[in-house]
Design an enzyme around this catalytic site. Structure first.
Site, PDB file in Angstrom:
ATOM      1  N   ASP A  13       0.880  -1.159   0.000  1.00  0.00           N
ATOM      2  CA  ASP A  13       0.000   0.000   0.000  1.00  0.00           C
ATOM      3  C   ASP A  13       0.925   1.218   0.000  1.00  0.00           C
ATOM      4  OD1 ASP A  13      -2.377   1.610   0.414  1.00  0.00           O
ATOM      5  OD2 ASP A  13      -1.744   1.777   2.511  1.00  0.00           O
ATOM      6  N   ASP A  15       0.297   5.225   1.115  1.00  0.00           N
ATOM      7  CA  ASP A  15       0.279   6.098   2.293  1.00  0.00           C
ATOM      8  C   ASP A  15       0.200   5.267   3.572  1.00  0.00           C
ATOM      9  OD1 ASP A  15      -0.637   9.154   1.224  1.00  0.00           O
ATOM     10  OD2 ASP A  15      -1.127   7.490  -0.089  1.00  0.00           O
TER      11      ASP A  15
END
Length: 225
Positions: A13, A15
């Site tokens: 992922d 952020d």
């Protein structure tokens, strides 16, 4: 689920997992509040809702819900302001730049699967200047269903020519782990990321929990050696 002896790909992922971007979101929120003659708010109030996207941060910063008439104006201002300054203070979590270099030396491709729109994800990745650069970036712009649907992860695995069950997916939100498990990947919960108040990564049923980026780096390094 036991960890793969040597993964064929490592997926992140963005952020809160690969890159710490919270400082930029906090800066945008404080700037918007100051122009409205409002006092700064605690950084943790924004950091804890980064995973909920612009809508979550606007709601936290201005006590404004999506159905309110001013919400769309605030969101557009937030996104436009963020776009102008993204990448300035964001930085990879400790140890991950070195880990990506080691993946490259081991001929293991890496990818990013994010719910961040490509409009923001692509320039952020360019600003981070990873070496080697990512082999695949999948955003909501390329799929019909965002996470927690597994489509984006499956697409990334396809781009990397990797069987999902031979890939690792790392994320800091329950939907990341759900998407990874539904895709058939080995999942790692990034407990160092942007957890909401009261969230317990142990409840996500990830295959492993990494409480720091250095712990994550150490675990993957053992697999690829």
């Amino acid at each position: 689920m036991p960890g793969p002896s040597k993964p064929e790909a490592v997926l992140f992922d963005l952020d809160g997992t690969l890159v710490d971007t919270a400082s930029e979101f906090v800066s945008v929120v404080q700037q918007m509040r100051r122009t409205r003659h409002l006092a700064d708010i605690a950084e943790d109030r924004i950091r804890s809702v980064v995973s909920n996207g612009a809508a979550g941060m606007i709601a936290a910063a201005f006590d404004c819900e999506p159905e309110m008439p001013e919400f769309d104006v605030l969101r557009d201002e937030f996104l436009n302001t963020y776009e102008q300054q993204l990448g300035r203070s964001a930085h990879p979590y400790e140890g991950l730049r070195e880990l990506l270099r080691e993946l490259g030396l081991s001929d293991i491709p890496w990818g990013v699967v994010t719910n961040k729109m490509r409009r923001f994800a692509e320039p952020l990745m360019a600003a981070m200047d990873f070496n080697p650069p990512t082999n695949a970036l999948v955003t909501p712009c390329e799929v019909a269903e965002p996470k927690p649907h597994p489509e984006a992860i499956l697409r990334c695995c396809s781009l990397l020519q990797c069987q999902p069950h031979r890939a690792i997916y790392i994320g800091d939100h329950k939907r990341d782990i759900e998407a990874g498990k539904r895709a058939g990947c080995y999942t790692i919960a990034a407990a160092y990321g942007y957890l909401g108040a009261g969230e317990d990564p142990a409840s996500w049923n990830a295959d492993k929990i990494a409480f720091s980026s250095l712990e994550l780096t150490s675990f993957i390094r053992q697999l690829i050696q």
